[in-house]
Design a protein around this motif. Structure first.
Motif, PDB file in Angstrom:
ATOM      1  N   LEU A  54       0.806  -1.219   0.000  1.00  0.00           N
ATOM      2  CA  LEU A  54       0.000   0.000   0.000  1.00  0.00           C
ATOM      3  C   LEU A  54       0.843   1.275   0.000  1.00  0.00           C
ATOM      4  CD1 LEU A  54      -3.122  -0.792   2.163  1.00  0.00           C
ATOM      5  CD2 LEU A  54      -2.995  -0.355  -0.270  1.00  0.00           C
ATOM      6  N   ALA A  55       2.029   1.203  -0.527  1.00  0.00           N
ATOM      7  CA  ALA A  55       2.888   2.369  -0.752  1.00  0.00           C
ATOM      8  C   ALA A  55       3.030   3.256   0.480  1.00  0.00           C
ATOM      9  CB  ALA A  55       2.348   3.178  -1.931  1.00  0.00           C
ATOM     10  N   GLY A  56       3.330   2.636   1.603  1.00  0.00           N
ATOM     11  CA  GLY A  56       3.584   3.392   2.808  1.00  0.00           C
ATOM     12  C   GLY A  56       2.351   3.851   3.558  1.00  0.00           C
ATOM     13  N   ARG A  57       1.175   3.636   3.006  1.00  0.00           N
ATOM     14  CA  ARG A  57      -0.050   4.010   3.710  1.00  0.00           C
ATOM     15  C   ARG A  57      -0.414   2.888   4.675  1.00  0.00           C
ATOM     16  NH1 ARG A  57      -2.480   5.625  -1.774  1.00  0.00           N
ATOM     17  NH2 ARG A  57      -1.873   7.788  -1.910  1.00  0.00           N
ATOM     18  N   ALA A  58      -0.799   3.274   5.845  1.00  0.00           N
ATOM     19  CA  ALA A  58      -1.204   2.267   6.823  1.00  0.00           C
ATOM     20  C   ALA A  58      -2.545   1.676   6.405  1.00  0.00           C
ATOM     21  CB  ALA A  58      -1.322   2.897   8.203  1.00  0.00           C
ATOM     22  N   PRO A  59      -2.616   0.366   6.239  1.00  0.00           N
ATOM     23  CA  PRO A  59      -3.891  -0.231   5.835  1.00  0.00           C
ATOM     24  C   PRO A  59      -4.871  -0.225   7.000  1.00  0.00           C
ATOM     25  CG  PRO A  59      -2.313  -1.939   6.287  1.00  0.00           C
ATOM     26  CD  PRO A  59      -1.578  -0.635   6.418  1.00  0.00           C
ATOM     27  N   VAL A  60      -6.130  -0.235   6.656  1.00  0.00           N
ATOM     28  CA  VAL A  60      -7.188  -0.376   7.646  1.00  0.00           C
ATOM     29  C   VAL A  60      -7.894  -1.688   7.345  1.00  0.00           C
ATOM     30  CG1 VAL A  60      -7.468   2.108   8.076  1.00  0.00           C
ATOM     31  CG2 VAL A  60      -8.751   1.027   6.226  1.00  0.00           C
ATOM     32  N   PRO A  61      -8.599  -2.247   8.302  1.00  0.00           N
ATOM     33  CA  PRO A  61      -9.287  -3.525   8.053  1.00  0.00           C
ATOM     34  C   PRO A  61     -10.221  -3.477   6.846  1.00  0.00           C
ATOM     35  CG  PRO A  61      -9.341  -2.995  10.389  1.00  0.00           C
ATOM     36  CD  PRO A  61      -8.759  -1.802   9.687  1.00  0.00           C
ATOM     37  N   GLU A  62     -10.720  -2.298   6.522  1.00  0.00           N
ATOM     38  CA  GLU A  62     -11.624  -2.175   5.382  1.00  0.00           C
ATOM     39  C   GLU A  62     -10.922  -2.456   4.060  1.00  0.00           C
ATOM     40  OE1 GLU A  62     -13.524  -0.505   8.815  1.00  0.00           O
ATOM     41  OE2 GLU A  62     -11.531  -0.188   7.986  1.00  0.00           O
ATOM     42  N   HIS A  63      -9.624  -2.187   3.964  1.00  0.00           N
ATOM     43  CA  HIS A  63      -8.874  -2.560   2.757  1.00  0.00           C
ATOM     44  C   HIS A  63      -8.980  -4.069   2.543  1.00  0.00           C
ATOM     45  CE1 HIS A  63      -6.341   1.276   3.131  1.00  0.00           C
ATOM     46  NE2 HIS A  63      -6.856   1.321   1.914  1.00  0.00           N
ATOM     47  N   ALA A  64      -8.722  -4.826   3.601  1.00  0.00           N
ATOM     48  CA  ALA A  64      -8.785  -6.289   3.506  1.00  0.00           C
ATOM     49  C   ALA A  64     -10.203  -6.758   3.197  1.00  0.00           C
ATOM     50  CB  ALA A  64      -8.287  -6.928   4.803  1.00  0.00           C
ATOM     51  N   GLU A  65     -11.190  -6.090   3.765  1.00  0.00           N
ATOM     52  CA  GLU A  65     -12.580  -6.485   3.512  1.00  0.00           C
ATOM     53  C   GLU A  65     -12.971  -6.207   2.061  1.00  0.00           C
ATOM     54  OE1 GLU A  65     -16.258  -8.148   4.058  1.00  0.00           O
ATOM     55  OE2 GLU A  65     -14.462  -8.297   5.305  1.00  0.00           O
ATOM     56  N   ILE A  66     -12.517  -5.103   1.500  1.00  0.00           N
ATOM     57  CA  ILE A  66     -12.790  -4.811   0.082  1.00  0.00           C
ATOM     58  C   ILE A  66     -12.171  -5.898  -0.782  1.00  0.00           C
ATOM     59  CG2 ILE A  66     -12.261  -3.235  -1.819  1.00  0.00           C
ATOM     60  CD1 ILE A  66     -12.546  -0.926   0.235  1.00  0.00           C
ATOM     61  N   LEU A  67     -10.926  -6.268  -0.493  1.00  0.00           N
ATOM     62  CA  LEU A  67     -10.277  -7.340  -1.259  1.00  0.00           C
ATOM     63  C   LEU A  67     -11.038  -8.647  -1.131  1.00  0.00           C
ATOM     64  CD1 LEU A  67      -6.509  -6.673  -0.505  1.00  0.00           C
ATOM     65  CD2 LEU A  67      -7.696  -6.371  -2.678  1.00  0.00           C
ATOM     66  N   ARG A  68     -11.456  -8.970   0.071  1.00  0.00           N
ATOM     67  CA  ARG A  68     -12.181 -10.228   0.309  1.00  0.00           C
ATOM     68  C   ARG A  68     -13.487 -10.257  -0.490  1.00  0.00           C
ATOM     69  NH1 ARG A  68     -12.227  -9.508   5.060  1.00  0.00           N
ATOM     70  NH2 ARG A  68     -10.481 -10.419   5.947  1.00  0.00           N
ATOM     71  N   ARG A  69     -14.225  -9.151  -0.434  1.00  0.00           N
ATOM     72  CA  ARG A  69     -15.514  -9.094  -1.135  1.00  0.00           C
ATOM     73  C   ARG A  69     -15.332  -9.146  -2.654  1.00  0.00           C
ATOM     74  NH1 ARG A  69     -19.872  -6.934   2.071  1.00  0.00           N
ATOM     75  NH2 ARG A  69     -20.854  -6.357   0.120  1.00  0.00           N
ATOM     76  N   CYS A  70     -14.291  -8.473  -3.150  1.00  0.00           N
ATOM     77  CA  CYS A  70     -14.097  -8.382  -4.596  1.00  0.00           C
ATOM     78  C   CYS A  70     -13.383  -9.599  -5.170  1.00  0.00           C
ATOM     79  CB  CYS A  70     -13.355  -7.105  -4.942  1.00  0.00           C
ATOM     80  SG  CYS A  70     -14.333  -5.636  -4.571  1.00  0.00           S
ATOM     81  N   ARG A  71     -12.883 -10.492  -4.330  1.00  0.00           N
ATOM     82  CA  ARG A  71     -12.333 -11.763  -4.825  1.00  0.00           C
ATOM     83  C   ARG A  71     -13.460 -12.711  -5.201  1.00  0.00           C
ATOM     84  NH1 ARG A  71      -7.183 -11.516  -4.569  1.00  0.00           N
ATOM     85  NH2 ARG A  71      -5.949 -10.929  -2.794  1.00  0.00           N
ATOM     86  N   ARG A  72     -14.545 -12.651  -4.462  1.00  0.00           N
ATOM     87  CA  ARG A  72     -15.689 -13.523  -4.746  1.00  0.00           C
ATOM     88  C   ARG A  72     -16.391 -13.108  -6.020  1.00  0.00           C
ATOM     89  NH1 ARG A  72     -19.038 -12.744   0.203  1.00  0.00           N
ATOM     90  NH2 ARG A  72     -17.411 -11.420   0.978  1.00  0.00           N
ATOM     91  N   THR A  73     -16.672 -11.828  -6.143  1.00  0.00           N
ATOM     92  CA  THR A  73     -17.372 -11.309  -7.309  1.00  0.00           C
ATOM     93  C   THR A  73     -17.102  -9.810  -7.404  1.00  0.00           C
ATOM     94  OG1 THR A  73     -19.508 -11.084  -8.408  1.00  0.00           O
ATOM     95  CG2 THR A  73     -19.524 -10.913  -6.017  1.00  0.00           C
TER      96      THR A  73
END
Length: 131
Positions: A54-73
């Protein structure tokens, strides 16, 4: 004795502006349309650990949740905002972070100016019928 707030009664623990570190605009330059579809890239990244890219930006749990949701569909920006219970502006910034890191792909809708003219389509249909 006063009643205390517990769990959902207290509201969000982290305010939306804290998730985006005060940013209000997507870094992509182009605003993300509400119906733009977000799809996770099959880069083999662990959706639980986006911090590495994430290019030095601190990730938030919502980043991971967006990835999780968008992996399914694929989901639109509006669907992500609803599913995450976040303002659309916050979701746009979070998706922009993931887009900059190459973790997601965004399919923007075709602008009306680029759609074929109705007259051309009618001429094609008439030509096909004539065959």
């Amino acid at each position: 004795m006063t009643e205390g707030w517990f769990d959902d009664d207290a509201g969000p623990v982290v305010r939306p502006y804290a998730m985006t570190r005060g940013r209000t605009r997507a870094s992509t330059g182009e605003p993300l349309d509400l119906i733009a579809l977000v799809t996770a890239e099959p880069a083999g990244q662990d959706p639980e650990a986006p911090e590495a890219v994430l290019a030095g930006r601190a990730p938030v749990p919502e980043h991971a949740e967006i990835l999780r949701r968008c992996r399914r569909t694929s989901e639109s920006v509006a669907e992500l905002a609803t599913g995450l219970d976040l303002p659309v502006g916050v979701v746009r910034v979070l998706v922009s972070d993931l887009l900059d890191a190459g973790l997601v792909r965004v399919s923007r809708p075709v602008p009306p100016a680029r759609l074929p003219d109705e007259n051309i389509l009618r001429e094609v249909i008439d030509g096909l019928r004539a065959l």
